[in-house]
Scaffold this motif. Structure first.
Motif, PDB file in Angstrom:
ATOM      1  N   PHE A 227      39.762  38.138  42.036  1.00  0.00           N
ATOM      2  CA  PHE A 227      39.773  38.472  43.456  1.00  0.00           C
ATOM      3  C   PHE A 227      39.253  37.300  44.275  1.00  0.00           C
ATOM      4  CE2 PHE A 227      39.918  42.548  41.466  1.00  0.00           C
ATOM      5  CZ  PHE A 227      40.571  43.387  42.359  1.00  0.00           C
ATOM      6  N   LEU A 228      39.813  37.147  45.461  1.00  0.00           N
ATOM      7  CA  LEU A 228      39.310  36.159  46.416  1.00  0.00           C
ATOM      8  C   LEU A 228      38.574  36.898  47.515  1.00  0.00           C
ATOM      9  CD1 LEU A 228      39.351  33.089  47.197  1.00  0.00           C
ATOM     10  CD2 LEU A 228      41.255  33.661  48.718  1.00  0.00           C
ATOM     11  N   VAL A 229      37.320  36.496  47.749  1.00  0.00           N
ATOM     12  CA  VAL A 229      36.488  37.104  48.787  1.00  0.00           C
ATOM     13  C   VAL A 229      36.309  36.090  49.903  1.00  0.00           C
ATOM     14  CG1 VAL A 229      34.316  38.278  49.295  1.00  0.00           C
ATOM     15  CG2 VAL A 229      35.275  38.392  46.975  1.00  0.00           C
ATOM     16  N   SER A 230      36.728  36.445  51.118  1.00  0.00           N
ATOM     17  CA  SER A 230      36.634  35.512  52.242  1.00  0.00           C
ATOM     18  C   SER A 230      35.257  35.563  52.868  1.00  0.00           C
ATOM     19  CB  SER A 230      37.690  35.855  53.303  1.00  0.00           C
ATOM     20  OG  SER A 230      37.313  37.023  54.006  1.00  0.00           O
ATOM     21  N   SER A 231      35.010  34.630  53.794  1.00  0.00           N
ATOM     22  CA  SER A 231      33.717  34.596  54.489  1.00  0.00           C
ATOM     23  C   SER A 231      33.524  35.828  55.361  1.00  0.00           C
ATOM     24  CB  SER A 231      33.620  33.327  55.348  1.00  0.00           C
ATOM     25  OG  SER A 231      34.708  33.259  56.247  1.00  0.00           O
ATOM     26  N   GLU A 232      34.623  36.524  55.702  1.00  0.00           N
ATOM     27  CA  GLU A 232      34.536  37.762  56.484  1.00  0.00           C
ATOM     28  C   GLU A 232      34.406  38.966  55.558  1.00  0.00           C
ATOM     29  OE1 GLU A 232      37.250  35.652  56.809  1.00  0.00           O
ATOM     30  OE2 GLU A 232      36.305  34.495  58.422  1.00  0.00           O
ATOM     31  N   ASN A 233      34.192  38.704  54.262  1.00  0.00           N
ATOM     32  CA  ASN A 233      34.036  39.728  53.227  1.00  0.00           C
ATOM     33  C   ASN A 233      35.307  40.529  53.001  1.00  0.00           C
ATOM     34  OD1 ASN A 233      31.356  38.929  52.964  1.00  0.00           O
ATOM     35  ND2 ASN A 233      30.675  40.368  54.531  1.00  0.00           N
ATOM     36  N   GLU A 234      36.457  39.976  53.426  1.00  0.00           N
ATOM     37  CA  GLU A 234      37.726  40.570  53.043  1.00  0.00           C
ATOM     38  C   GLU A 234      38.004  40.185  51.598  1.00  0.00           C
ATOM     39  OE1 GLU A 234      40.480  39.032  55.825  1.00  0.00           O
ATOM     40  OE2 GLU A 234      39.791  40.279  57.494  1.00  0.00           O
ATOM     41  N   ILE A 235      38.667  41.067  50.871  1.00  0.00           N
ATOM     42  CA  ILE A 235      38.878  40.821  49.453  1.00  0.00           C
ATOM     43  C   ILE A 235      40.320  41.129  49.097  1.00  0.00           C
ATOM     44  CG2 ILE A 235      38.092  43.157  48.838  1.00  0.00           C
ATOM     45  CD1 ILE A 235      36.880  41.896  46.270  1.00  0.00           C
ATOM     46  N   GLU A 236      40.893  40.290  48.235  1.00  0.00           N
ATOM     47  CA  GLU A 236      42.282  40.468  47.836  1.00  0.00           C
ATOM     48  C   GLU A 236      42.439  40.086  46.377  1.00  0.00           C
ATOM     49  OE1 GLU A 236      46.758  38.870  49.054  1.00  0.00           O
ATOM     50  OE2 GLU A 236      45.118  38.776  50.514  1.00  0.00           O
ATOM     51  N   CYS A 237      43.215  40.881  45.644  1.00  0.00           N
ATOM     52  CA  CYS A 237      43.495  40.580  44.252  1.00  0.00           C
ATOM     53  C   CYS A 237      44.496  39.431  44.204  1.00  0.00           C
ATOM     54  CB  CYS A 237      44.061  41.806  43.552  1.00  0.00           C
ATOM     55  SG  CYS A 237      44.332  41.569  41.786  1.00  0.00           S
ATOM     56  N   VAL A 238      44.146  38.328  43.527  1.00  0.00           N
ATOM     57  CA  VAL A 238      45.009  37.147  43.471  1.00  0.00           C
ATOM     58  C   VAL A 238      45.554  36.879  42.073  1.00  0.00           C
ATOM     59  CG1 VAL A 238      44.074  36.002  45.518  1.00  0.00           C
ATOM     60  CG2 VAL A 238      42.911  35.721  43.322  1.00  0.00           C
ATOM     61  N   ALA A 239      45.111  37.624  41.096  1.00  0.00           N
ATOM     62  CA  ALA A 239      45.670  37.554  39.738  1.00  0.00           C
ATOM     63  C   ALA A 239      45.281  38.838  39.016  1.00  0.00           C
ATOM     64  CB  ALA A 239      45.152  36.333  38.982  1.00  0.00           C
ATOM     65  N   ASP A 240      46.212  39.353  38.193  1.00  0.00           N
ATOM     66  CA  ASP A 240      45.971  40.659  37.577  1.00  0.00           C
ATOM     67  C   ASP A 240      46.594  40.707  36.180  1.00  0.00           C
ATOM     68  OD1 ASP A 240      44.992  43.253  37.479  1.00  0.00           O
ATOM     69  OD2 ASP A 240      46.800  44.124  38.362  1.00  0.00           O
ATOM     70  N   SER A 241      46.086  39.872  35.300  1.00  0.00           N
ATOM     71  CA  SER A 241      46.643  39.813  33.949  1.00  0.00           C
ATOM     72  C   SER A 241      46.406  41.106  33.187  1.00  0.00           C
ATOM     73  CB  SER A 241      46.040  38.630  33.182  1.00  0.00           C
ATOM     74  OG  SER A 241      44.623  38.686  33.195  1.00  0.00           O
ATOM     75  N   GLY A 242      45.393  41.875  33.568  1.00  0.00           N
ATOM     76  CA  GLY A 242      45.117  43.151  32.923  1.00  0.00           C
ATOM     77  C   GLY A 242      45.888  44.313  33.505  1.00  0.00           C
ATOM     78  N   LEU A 243      46.713  44.042  34.524  1.00  0.00           N
ATOM     79  CA  LEU A 243      47.549  45.050  35.179  1.00  0.00           C
ATOM     80  C   LEU A 243      46.730  46.233  35.691  1.00  0.00           C
ATOM     81  CD1 LEU A 243      50.589  45.065  32.704  1.00  0.00           C
ATOM     82  CD2 LEU A 243      50.290  43.733  34.783  1.00  0.00           C
ATOM     83  N   LEU A 244      45.552  45.922  36.218  1.00  0.00           N
ATOM     84  CA  LEU A 244      44.701  46.982  36.763  1.00  0.00           C
ATOM     85  C   LEU A 244      45.166  47.432  38.148  1.00  0.00           C
ATOM     86  CD1 LEU A 244      41.126  45.720  35.826  1.00  0.00           C
ATOM     87  CD2 LEU A 244      42.297  47.735  34.931  1.00  0.00           C
ATOM     88  N   PHE A 245      45.662  46.481  38.941  1.00  0.00           N
ATOM     89  CA  PHE A 245      45.977  46.784  40.329  1.00  0.00           C
ATOM     90  C   PHE A 245      47.419  46.436  40.703  1.00  0.00           C
ATOM     91  CE2 PHE A 245      41.499  45.674  39.879  1.00  0.00           C
ATOM     92  CZ  PHE A 245      40.911  46.859  40.316  1.00  0.00           C
ATOM     93  N   SER A 246      48.211  46.016  39.735  1.00  0.00           N
ATOM     94  CA  SER A 246      49.611  45.694  40.010  1.00  0.00           C
ATOM     95  C   SER A 246      50.413  46.982  40.165  1.00  0.00           C
ATOM     96  CB  SER A 246      50.213  44.862  38.860  1.00  0.00           C
ATOM     97  OG  SER A 246      49.481  43.669  38.693  1.00  0.00           O
ATOM     98  N   LYS A 247      51.330  46.947  41.142  1.00  0.00           N
ATOM     99  CA  LYS A 247      52.153  48.128  41.399  1.00  0.00           C
ATOM    100  C   LYS A 247      53.301  48.173  40.395  1.00  0.00           C
ATOM    101  CE  LYS A 247      51.125  48.317  46.348  1.00  0.00           C
ATOM    102  NZ  LYS A 247      51.675  48.297  47.723  1.00  0.00           N
TER     103      LYS A 247
END
Length: 247
Positions: A227-247
């Motif tokens: 996950f990438l966490v921005s300085s505004e504390n926004e968070i986004e999944c940027v890689a998911d090799s474990g397929l935890l959050f992939s649609k």
């Protein structure tokens, strides 16, 4: 845990909540930095920062390292100097100047400038990488820091211009993965392994980080999701090799 690590883990916990996944977390044994409890599972969470690395003083250093000596200088000045009322002094930093070796000289020049009563911008050393100026502000006094940036001549750690975002992010990602993946791979007593990357370099937007990570060989035996966490504390999944959050 450092404050930035705590904020990142809290952002991840909020992300899980928004996905309908209730969880709690506690500080880890380093490694990992934290442990998220998700249902009956325990997820290892590692936190790191994405910095811009540049060639500096014959070696490679991050911007954070380069500017690390400035905080104590500003604190010392604010603690020891009696500033004129309603006058704020701005210390402007440009480029990769070696601050620590010239700390005493810089402080002395700042004190002389304040005592002189000047307000116009004045360089504090020969290369003019450090400037000071005074601003009249009602109810404010003291000295503050403003970092302009590395400058057009700064070079990335691999010799490319530091203004080129993709090479900067790619180098930083390689540094992160080289350090964190072996660490995560040893955490065999956890159900999942999560890497949280705090964006310390403004150019590292999520889509860039995602594109670069897609070119790396990430596998579930070392990390499930990044996950990438921005300085505004926004968070986004940027890689998911474990397929935890992939649609």
């Amino acid at each position: 845990m450092r404050n930035d690590e705590i904020i990142a883990v809290k952002s991840f916990t909020e992300f899980l909540k928004n996905c309908g996944i209730p969880s709690s977390w506690e500080e880890g044994s380093n490694p990992p930095d934290a442990v998220s409890k998700v249902s009956s599972e325990r997820w290892a969470v590692e936190v790191t920062g994405l910095h811009r690395y540049v060639k500096w003083s014959g070696s490679i250093a991050s911007e954070t390292t380069i500017y690390a000596g400035l905080g104590p200088i500003i604190k010392e000045l604010n603690d020891k100097i009696s500033f004129p009322p309603n006058k704020l002094y701005l210390l402007t930093i440009m480029g990769t100047f070696p601050f620590r070796p010239l700390k005493r000289q810089i402080i002395s020049r700042i004190k002389s400038y304040i005592n002189s009563g000047q307000t116009d911008s004045e360089p504090l050393e020969q290369s003019e990488s450090i400037l000071i100026r005074a601003v009249e502000l009602e109810g404010q006094s003291g000295i503050e820091l403003e970092i302009v940036g590395l400058g057009v001549n700064a070079m990335n750690a691999d010799g490319k211009p530091a203004s080129q975002v993709y090479p900067v992010v790619d180098f930083s990602i390689d540094q992160i993965l080289g350090e964190k993946l072996p660490r995560l791979k040893t955490l065999l007593d956890y159900d999942r392994r999560i890497l949280l990357i705090v964006r310390e370099y403004f150019g590292a937007e999520a889509f860039i980080v995602k594109e670069i990570l897609a070119q790396k060989e990430l596998s579930q035996d070392s990390v499930d999701s990044v996950f990438l966490v921005s300085s505004e504390n926004e968070i986004e999944c940027v890689a998911d090799s474990g397929l935890l959050f992939s649609k």
